[in-house]
Design a protein around this motif. Structure first.
Motif, PDB file in Angstrom:
ATOM      1  N   MET A   1       0.839  -1.169   0.000  1.00 38.05           N
ATOM      2  CA  MET A   1       0.000   0.000   0.000  1.00 38.05           C
ATOM      3  C   MET A   1       0.888   1.238   0.000  1.00 38.05           C
ATOM      4  N   THR A   2       0.595   2.161  -0.863  1.00 38.59           N
ATOM      5  CA  THR A   2       1.380   3.384  -0.954  1.00 38.59           C
ATOM      6  C   THR A   2       0.524   4.565  -0.501  1.00 38.59           C
ATOM      7  N   THR A   3       1.223   5.579  -0.044  1.00 37.98           N
ATOM      8  CA  THR A   3       0.546   6.784   0.407  1.00 37.98           C
ATOM      9  C   THR A   3       0.811   7.884  -0.602  1.00 37.98           C
ATOM     10  N   ASN A   4      -0.217   8.571  -0.942  1.00 37.29           N
ATOM     11  CA  ASN A   4      -0.101   9.653  -1.892  1.00 37.29           C
ATOM     12  C   ASN A   4       0.617  10.826  -1.199  1.00 37.29           C
ATOM     13  N   PRO A   5       1.706  11.323  -1.763  1.00 39.92           N
ATOM     14  CA  PRO A   5       2.433  12.441  -1.144  1.00 39.92           C
ATOM     15  C   PRO A   5       1.558  13.685  -0.968  1.00 39.92           C
ATOM     16  N   LEU A   6       0.583  13.859  -1.816  1.00 38.33           N
ATOM     17  CA  LEU A   6      -0.312  14.999  -1.691  1.00 38.33           C
ATOM     18  C   LEU A   6      -1.127  14.920  -0.401  1.00 38.33           C
ATOM     19  N   HIS A   7      -1.567  13.718  -0.039  1.00 36.74           N
ATOM     20  CA  HIS A   7      -2.326  13.544   1.198  1.00 36.74           C
ATOM     21  C   HIS A   7      -1.449  13.817   2.424  1.00 36.74           C
ATOM     22  N   VAL A   8      -0.213  13.342   2.375  1.00 39.76           N
ATOM     23  CA  VAL A   8       0.718  13.569   3.488  1.00 39.76           C
ATOM     24  C   VAL A   8       0.983  15.066   3.643  1.00 39.76           C
ATOM     25  N   ARG A   9       1.211  15.736   2.528  1.00 41.73           N
ATOM     26  CA  ARG A   9       1.472  17.176   2.566  1.00 41.73           C
ATOM     27  C   ARG A   9       0.273  17.935   3.118  1.00 41.73           C
ATOM     28  N   THR A  10      -0.938  17.577   2.682  1.00 42.64           N
ATOM     29  CA  THR A  10      -2.154  18.218   3.165  1.00 42.64           C
ATOM     30  C   THR A  10      -2.316  17.999   4.666  1.00 42.64           C
ATOM     31  N   MET A  11      -2.040  16.774   5.115  1.00 42.37           N
ATOM     32  CA  MET A  11      -2.150  16.460   6.532  1.00 42.37           C
ATOM     33  C   MET A  11      -1.157  17.289   7.348  1.00 42.37           C
ATOM     34  N   LEU A  12       0.077  17.388   6.885  1.00 42.78           N
ATOM     35  CA  LEU A  12       1.088  18.172   7.599  1.00 42.78           C
ATOM     36  C   LEU A  12       0.728  19.659   7.629  1.00 42.78           C
ATOM     37  N   GLN A  13       0.190  20.171   6.549  1.00 42.14           N
ATOM     38  CA  GLN A  13      -0.240  21.564   6.532  1.00 42.14           C
ATOM     39  C   GLN A  13      -1.377  21.798   7.534  1.00 42.14           C
ATOM     40  N   THR A  14      -2.291  20.858   7.610  1.00 45.91           N
ATOM     41  CA  THR A  14      -3.404  20.971   8.558  1.00 45.91           C
ATOM     42  C   THR A  14      -2.887  20.973   9.988  1.00 45.91           C
ATOM     43  N   TYR A  15      -1.974  20.052  10.310  1.00 48.13           N
ATOM     44  CA  TYR A  15      -1.387  20.021  11.655  1.00 48.13           C
ATOM     45  C   TYR A  15      -0.624  21.304  11.954  1.00 48.13           C
ATOM     46  N   GLY A  16       0.070  21.830  10.983  1.00 46.52           N
ATOM     47  CA  GLY A  16       0.793  23.085  11.164  1.00 46.52           C
ATOM     48  C   GLY A  16      -0.146  24.232  11.480  1.00 46.52           C
ATOM     49  N   LYS A  17      -1.256  24.293  10.769  1.00 48.53           N
ATOM     50  CA  LYS A  17      -2.249  25.345  11.025  1.00 48.53           C
ATOM     51  C   LYS A  17      -2.857  25.194  12.421  1.00 48.53           C
ATOM     52  N   GLN A  18      -3.165  23.950  12.816  1.00 53.04           N
ATOM     53  CA  GLN A  18      -3.729  23.714  14.140  1.00 53.04           C
ATOM     54  C   GLN A  18      -2.734  24.146  15.230  1.00 53.04           C
ATOM     55  N   LEU A  19      -1.484  23.834  15.042  1.00 53.52           N
ATOM     56  CA  LEU A  19      -0.457  24.216  16.008  1.00 53.52           C
ATOM     57  C   LEU A  19      -0.352  25.736  16.105  1.00 53.52           C
ATOM     58  N   MET A  20      -0.364  26.416  14.962  1.00 56.17           N
ATOM     59  CA  MET A  20      -0.284  27.867  14.947  1.00 56.17           C
ATOM     60  C   MET A  20      -1.502  28.488  15.653  1.00 56.17           C
ATOM     61  N   HIS A  21      -2.692  27.960  15.399  1.00 59.72           N
ATOM     62  CA  HIS A  21      -3.901  28.474  16.038  1.00 59.72           C
ATOM     63  C   HIS A  21      -3.865  28.228  17.549  1.00 59.72           C
ATOM     64  N   THR A  22      -3.361  27.085  17.952  1.00 65.92           N
ATOM     65  CA  THR A  22      -3.263  26.772  19.381  1.00 65.92           C
ATOM     66  C   THR A  22      -2.317  27.736  20.077  1.00 65.92           C
ATOM     67  N   ARG A  23      -1.196  28.027  19.473  1.00 70.94           N
ATOM     68  CA  ARG A  23      -0.245  28.973  20.064  1.00 70.94           C
ATOM     69  C   ARG A  23      -0.865  30.364  20.189  1.00 70.94           C
ATOM     70  N   ARG A  24      -1.556  30.798  19.133  1.00 75.47           N
ATOM     71  CA  ARG A  24      -2.212  32.108  19.178  1.00 75.47           C
ATOM     72  C   ARG A  24      -3.278  32.156  20.266  1.00 75.47           C
ATOM     73  N   LEU A  25      -4.051  31.081  20.383  1.00 76.05           N
ATOM     74  CA  LEU A  25      -5.103  31.019  21.391  1.00 76.05           C
ATOM     75  C   LEU A  25      -4.491  31.040  22.798  1.00 76.05           C
ATOM     76  N   ASN A  26      -3.423  30.310  23.021  1.00 75.72           N
ATOM     77  CA  ASN A  26      -2.764  30.323  24.329  1.00 75.72           C
ATOM     78  C   ASN A  26      -2.226  31.705  24.669  1.00 75.72           C
ATOM     79  N   LYS A  27      -1.659  32.380  23.694  1.00 69.45           N
ATOM     80  CA  LYS A  27      -1.141  33.729  23.917  1.00 69.45           C
ATOM     81  C   LYS A  27      -2.291  34.682  24.250  1.00 69.45           C
TER      82      LYS A  27
END
Length: 138
Positions: A1-27
């Motif tokens: 089974m192979t993973t589409n690099p586009l899906h991995v990239r989208t997932m990482l971008q989503t996690y990055g956005k969530q992390l950024m929003h969490t930091r802003r909310l904590n601040k």
């Protein structure tokens, strides 16, 4: 089974956005607490300071005192220990042994301390080191 690099990239971008929003909310939440009069507890600062003092003291005992490195703080601690207990002590880690050995300097040469007395010396050494670091630390 192979993973589409586009899906991995989208997932990482989503996690990055969530992390950024969490930091802003904590601040934002921290700013709101400070605006409402809640300050950082002096107790929290004291606990962090005490932890730092213990880390520095452990470092001094582990690396400087036992290895015999020349350092003014270590020299002062040794003098205080000598004055407190009325004897000069030698700390060694003999080759191929894991336990620290403590010797008392006498006129007939060094004498190895028994475990009870060695524990008493180490306890006094720890107390002196903590007090010394506490006095010298801002």
């Amino acid at each position: 089974m192979t993973t589409n690099p586009l899906h991995v990239r989208t997932m990482l971008q989503t996690y990055g956005k969530q992390l950024m929003h969490t930091r802003r909310l904590n601040k934002l939440m921290r700013g709101m607490r400070l605006a409402q009069g809640e300050a950082i507890s002096p107790l929290d600062r004291e606990i962090k300071r005490q932890q730092m003092i213990e880390r520095v003291a452990r470092e001094i005992l582990d690396n400087l005192l036992v290895t015999g490195a020349e350092n003014p703080i270590v020299d002062e601690i040794r003098v205080e220990l000598q004055l407190a207990l009325g004897a000069e002590f030698i700390f060694e880690h003999p080759f191929m042994e894991q336990d620290l050995q403590i010797f008392r300097s006498t006129s007939s040469g060094p004498v190895r301390l028994e475990s009870g007395e060695a524990n008493r010396v180490l306890s006094k050494l720890w107390d002196i080191t903590l007090a010394k670091i506490d006095r010298t630390m801002l």
